[in-house]
Design an enzyme around this catalytic site. Structure first.
Site, mmCIF file in Angstrom:
data_model
loop_
_atom_site.group_PDB
_atom_site.id
_atom_site.type_symbol
_atom_site.label_atom_id
_atom_site.label_comp_id
_atom_site.label_asym_id
_atom_site.label_seq_id
_atom_site.Cartn_x
_atom_site.Cartn_y
_atom_site.Cartn_z
ATOM 1 C CD GLU A 123 -1.013 -0.056 3.802
ATOM 2 O OE1 GLU A 123 -2.005 -0.821 3.805
ATOM 3 O OE2 GLU A 123 -0.688 0.661 4.770
ATOM 4 C CG HIS A 183 -0.307 5.378 3.693
ATOM 5 N ND1 HIS A 183 0.844 5.825 4.275
ATOM 6 C CD2 HIS A 183 -0.373 4.045 3.968
ATOM 7 C CE1 HIS A 183 1.436 4.809 4.897
ATOM 8 N NE2 HIS A 183 0.733 3.706 4.720
ATOM 9 C CG HIS A 224 4.104 3.524 8.016
ATOM 10 N ND1 HIS A 224 3.071 3.813 8.866
ATOM 11 C CD2 HIS A 224 3.565 2.762 7.034
ATOM 12 C CE1 HIS A 224 1.952 3.264 8.392
ATOM 13 N NE2 HIS A 224 2.221 2.639 7.288
ATOM 14 C CG HIS A 282 4.779 0.869 2.871
ATOM 15 N ND1 HIS A 282 4.099 1.958 2.377
ATOM 16 C CD2 HIS A 282 4.109 0.483 3.986
ATOM 17 C CE1 HIS A 282 3.067 2.225 3.167
ATOM 18 N NE2 HIS A 282 3.039 1.334 4.142
ATOM 19 C CB CYS A 284 4.592 0.934 12.744
ATOM 20 S SG CYS A 284 4.175 2.069 11.399
#
Lengths: 153, 153
Positions: B65, B67, B71, B105, B119
């Site tokens: 995914e 976004h 992270h 990733h 995370c």
């Protein structure tokens, strides 16, 4: 590493990280502390939160302080004892410690190995306050806190 | 744990934490993933950043995914391999991985033990995007990424 984008991948070896400086615990020489180092692992401007790794050598301790910002801590290695508010707790690897705003706190390494911990903190934060002589005297009235502060527990 | 103040001290045992729910990786059933659990360790309103622990069982993988949010990852146990952008990296305990905004990733556990990682992420964040068939076909043109995605490396 400050606001520049970090590499995608930084390897770890023996609690040191590629491209991460080993820094003194703090520059503030008003504070009493002993045998602590600091590495800033992440300082992501988008998150506004940093992840630091502190390591306290056997017999060492962080400064006793409080501030308006919070700390969120995960013990990465070793064990020790911490004071948070008026609570004294034995802490071990992977335990979580949440330090609320304006709450006195200190970490001590016990045993033969270093105490290493991750600490999340706001990038923009207030300066720590140190206890006054009166506040220290008040702490010494509580035998459990006194033993912690004197390193005699 | 959501916005309520957490206890000062939560003990860890075998990668489970006191008072922390073991949750499914995600509710979003559009995404392909396998054998991943989630625990939210810190969700401090003052910091606006959460710390989650994900564990991927041997042979498992997180969803592929991207976004707008970033992270910041620290491997807590085991080893594996990850894709970040077009980079495929072997990752091991305590390594750091920074996933920039809008960057594809995925994490895969390799070997016999689980891959567990911390995370850091913004509490307020956008919904992940999944690759289109065209994007997946493009990835398959790069043999290194294809081997990663197919789990054949």
């Amino acid at each position: 590493m400050t606001s520049a984008e970090p590499p995608i991948h930084r390897r770890a070896k023996d609690y040191r990280w590629e491209g991460v400086a080993l820094e003194p615990y703090k520059e503030d020489d008003r504070a009493l502390f002993k045998s602590v180092t600091r590495q800033v692992l992440f300082a992501d401007p988008q998150q506004g939160t940093e992840l630091r790794y502190f390591e306290v050598a056997p017999g060492g301790f962080s400064s006793l302080e409080r501030h308006a910002h919070t700390h969120n801590v995960l013990i990465l290695r070793g064990h020790g004892v911490c004071l948070v508010g008026r609570e004294v707790r034995e802490i071990a690897t992977h335990d979580l410690i949440a330090v609320p705003a304006m709450t006195w706190h200190q970490f001590r390494a016990t045993g033969e190995a270093p105490l290493g911990f991750l600490c999340m903190v706001n990038a923009a934060r207030d300066k720590p306050q140190l206890p006054t002589q009166e506040e220290l005297a008040e702490f010494q009235q509580d035998s459990r806190i006194a033993d912690f502060l004197n390193g005699t527990r």
